[in-house]
Design a protein around this motif. Structure first.
Motif, PDB file in Angstrom:
ATOM      1  N   MET A 171      54.830  52.061  31.511  1.00  0.00           N
ATOM      2  CA  MET A 171      53.670  51.291  31.153  1.00  0.00           C
ATOM      3  C   MET A 171      52.685  51.452  32.178  1.00  0.00           C
ATOM      4  O   MET A 171      52.763  51.910  33.260  1.00  0.00           O
ATOM      5  CB  MET A 171      54.149  49.584  30.908  1.00  0.00           C
ATOM      6  CG  MET A 171      55.234  49.538  29.995  1.00  0.00           C
ATOM      7  SD  MET A 171      55.796  47.931  29.496  1.00  0.00           S
ATOM      8  CE  MET A 171      56.951  48.283  27.867  1.00  0.00           C
ATOM      9  N   ARG A 172      51.632  50.667  32.070  1.00  0.00           N
ATOM     10  CA  ARG A 172      50.517  50.624  33.023  1.00  0.00           C
ATOM     11  C   ARG A 172      50.485  49.235  33.515  1.00  0.00           C
ATOM     12  O   ARG A 172      50.150  48.264  32.575  1.00  0.00           O
ATOM     13  CB  ARG A 172      49.462  51.218  32.238  1.00  0.00           C
ATOM     14  CG  ARG A 172      49.235  52.731  31.841  1.00  0.00           C
ATOM     15  CD  ARG A 172      49.350  53.495  33.070  1.00  0.00           C
ATOM     16  NE  ARG A 172      49.421  54.990  32.661  1.00  0.00           N
ATOM     17  CZ  ARG A 172      49.608  55.780  33.717  1.00  0.00           C
ATOM     18  NH1 ARG A 172      49.295  55.715  35.005  1.00  0.00           N
ATOM     19  NH2 ARG A 172      49.771  57.103  33.364  1.00  0.00           N
ATOM     20  N   SER A 173      49.814  49.089  34.468  1.00  0.00           N
ATOM     21  CA  SER A 173      49.620  47.328  35.302  1.00  0.00           C
ATOM     22  C   SER A 173      48.159  47.360  34.533  1.00  0.00           C
ATOM     23  O   SER A 173      47.388  48.141  34.017  1.00  0.00           O
ATOM     24  CB  SER A 173      49.624  47.568  36.758  1.00  0.00           C
ATOM     25  OG  SER A 173      48.838  48.711  37.152  1.00  0.00           O
ATOM     26  N   LYS A 174      47.913  46.163  34.969  1.00  0.00           N
ATOM     27  CA  LYS A 174      46.407  45.748  34.658  1.00  0.00           C
ATOM     28  C   LYS A 174      45.365  46.747  35.321  1.00  0.00           C
ATOM     29  O   LYS A 174      44.072  46.837  34.891  1.00  0.00           O
ATOM     30  CB  LYS A 174      46.136  44.368  35.078  1.00  0.00           C
ATOM     31  CG  LYS A 174      46.921  43.293  34.317  1.00  0.00           C
ATOM     32  CD  LYS A 174      46.531  41.940  34.554  1.00  0.00           C
ATOM     33  CE  LYS A 174      47.469  40.912  33.591  1.00  0.00           C
ATOM     34  NZ  LYS A 174      47.342  39.481  34.148  1.00  0.00           N
ATOM     35  N   LYS A 175      45.755  47.321  36.573  1.00  0.00           N
ATOM     36  CA  LYS A 175      44.713  48.066  37.218  1.00  0.00           C
ATOM     37  C   LYS A 175      44.941  49.566  36.609  1.00  0.00           C
ATOM     38  O   LYS A 175      44.368  50.529  37.273  1.00  0.00           O
ATOM     39  CB  LYS A 175      45.237  48.082  38.588  1.00  0.00           C
ATOM     40  CG  LYS A 175      44.692  46.549  39.350  1.00  0.00           C
ATOM     41  CD  LYS A 175      45.348  46.918  40.910  1.00  0.00           C
ATOM     42  CE  LYS A 175      45.003  45.456  41.440  1.00  0.00           C
ATOM     43  NZ  LYS A 175      45.082  45.491  42.897  1.00  0.00           N
TER      44      LYS A 175
END
Length: 240
Positions: free
Chosen positions: A114-118
Motif C-alpha cells: 500500500m501507499r502511505s499518505k506521503k
C-alpha cells in the motif's frame, strides 16, 4: 525466568511442581503442602504471574486449539458468504476454503503493498493460513477481523508482526518467523523462507531465477481495494 509453555505440562499439579525448588522439598518434605505454599505465597506477584487452575486449563485449551486446529466445513469459514466482485477478496475466500477443507495441502504467503499518505511504500509478506487461524480467537495477540474484511467494513493492512514488513517513510524493515515459516534475508535472493513442515526453501523474489522459486506457485491479482496483490502458494510435501 523463561516463559513457559503450558502445553509442556499434562496437569495443573505438574505445572505447580515446576515452581517448587530443592529447598522447598528439603524443608517442607511434603509435595502437596509445597504446592499449596506455592499457590498462596506466589499469588499474582511470584515469578511473573502464577496461573490459577481455571486459568491454566483455559490457556492450555486455547493453545492446543491454535496448534491443532480441527478440520472445518465450508459453513464455518469467514469468506463463505462473500459474493462480491473484488478479485483479491475472492482469492482470500478461495484459499481459506482450500486450506481448511484440506483440499489443498499448502501454505500461502501473500505480498500486500500500500501507499502511505506521503505516497511511500508500506508492504508485508503475510502467512495467510496463520492469519485465518488466529482470527478464530479474538484474544490472540495479532487478531485480524476477517469477517469485517469480507464484509467490506475493514481492510487487511501491512503490519510489523508479519513475516516481513517494510515502511518506506521510515526506511524500516522488520522480519519475523511464523508458525509455518522461518524467515531470513539472503543477499541476491532478497528474502528466503523455510517451511517448518517440509523444510523446503521458498524464494519470493520475482526477478530471481534460483531453484527455490520453483517451490511456490506465484500469481498476481488486482482489485480496487488492494491494488496488486501477489499470492505465493507452497505445496507442502509430506515428510516421512
Amino acid at each position: 525466568m523463561l516463559t513457559m509453555n503450558v502445553l509442556d505440562f499434562s496437569s495443573y499439579e505438574e505445572y505447580l511442581d515446576n515452581f517448587i525448588t530443592i529447598n522447598d522439598v528439603r524443608y517442607i518434605r511434603n509435595l502437596n503442602v509445597s504446592r499449596c505454599f506455592i499457590q498462596h505465597a506466589c499469588g499474582k506477584s511470584c515469578m511473573g504471574r502464577l496461573l490459577s487452575r481455571d486459568e491454566f486449563i483455559e490457556k492450555r485449551k486455547k493453545m492446543h486449539n491454535l496448534m491443532h486446529p480441527r478440520v472445518m466445513n465450508a459453513a464455518e469459514l469467514f469468506g463463505r458468504n462473500y459474493h462480491g466482485n473484488d478479485n483479491v477478496l475472492q482469492q482470500f475466500a478461495k484459499r481459506e476454503y482450500q486450506l481448511y477443507t484440506k483440499q489443498l495441502a499448502a501454505s500461502t504467503i501473500v505480498f500486500l503493498m500500500m501507499r502511505s499518505k506521503k505516497g511511500l511504500e508500506v508492504s508485508s509478506f503475510i502467512d495467510l493460513e496463520q492469519s485465518f487461524r488466529e482470527a478464530r480467537f479474538k484474544s490472540t495477540q495479532h487478531y485480524v477481523n476477517w469477517p469485517a474484511i469480507f464484509e467490506g467494513k475493514a481492510r487487511l493492512t501491512p503490519q510489523s508482526y508479519h513475516l516481513s514488513f517494510f515502511d518506506g517513510s521510515k526506511n524500516k524493515v522488520v522480519m519475523n518467523g511464523s508458525e509455518n515459516f522461518q524467515v531470513f534475508p539472503e543477499g541476491a535472493h532478497s528474502l528466503l523462507l523455510i517451511h517448518r513442515g517440509d523444510h523446503k526453501i521458498v524464494c519470493v523474489n520475482g526477478v530471481c531465477h534460483c531453484s527455490h522459486t520453483k517451490n511456490v506457485f506465484r500469481t498476481m491479482h488486482s482489485s480496487s481495494i488492494y491494488g496488486h496483490c501477489i499470492f505465493f502458494d507452497h505445496l507442502v510435501r509430506r515428510v516421512n
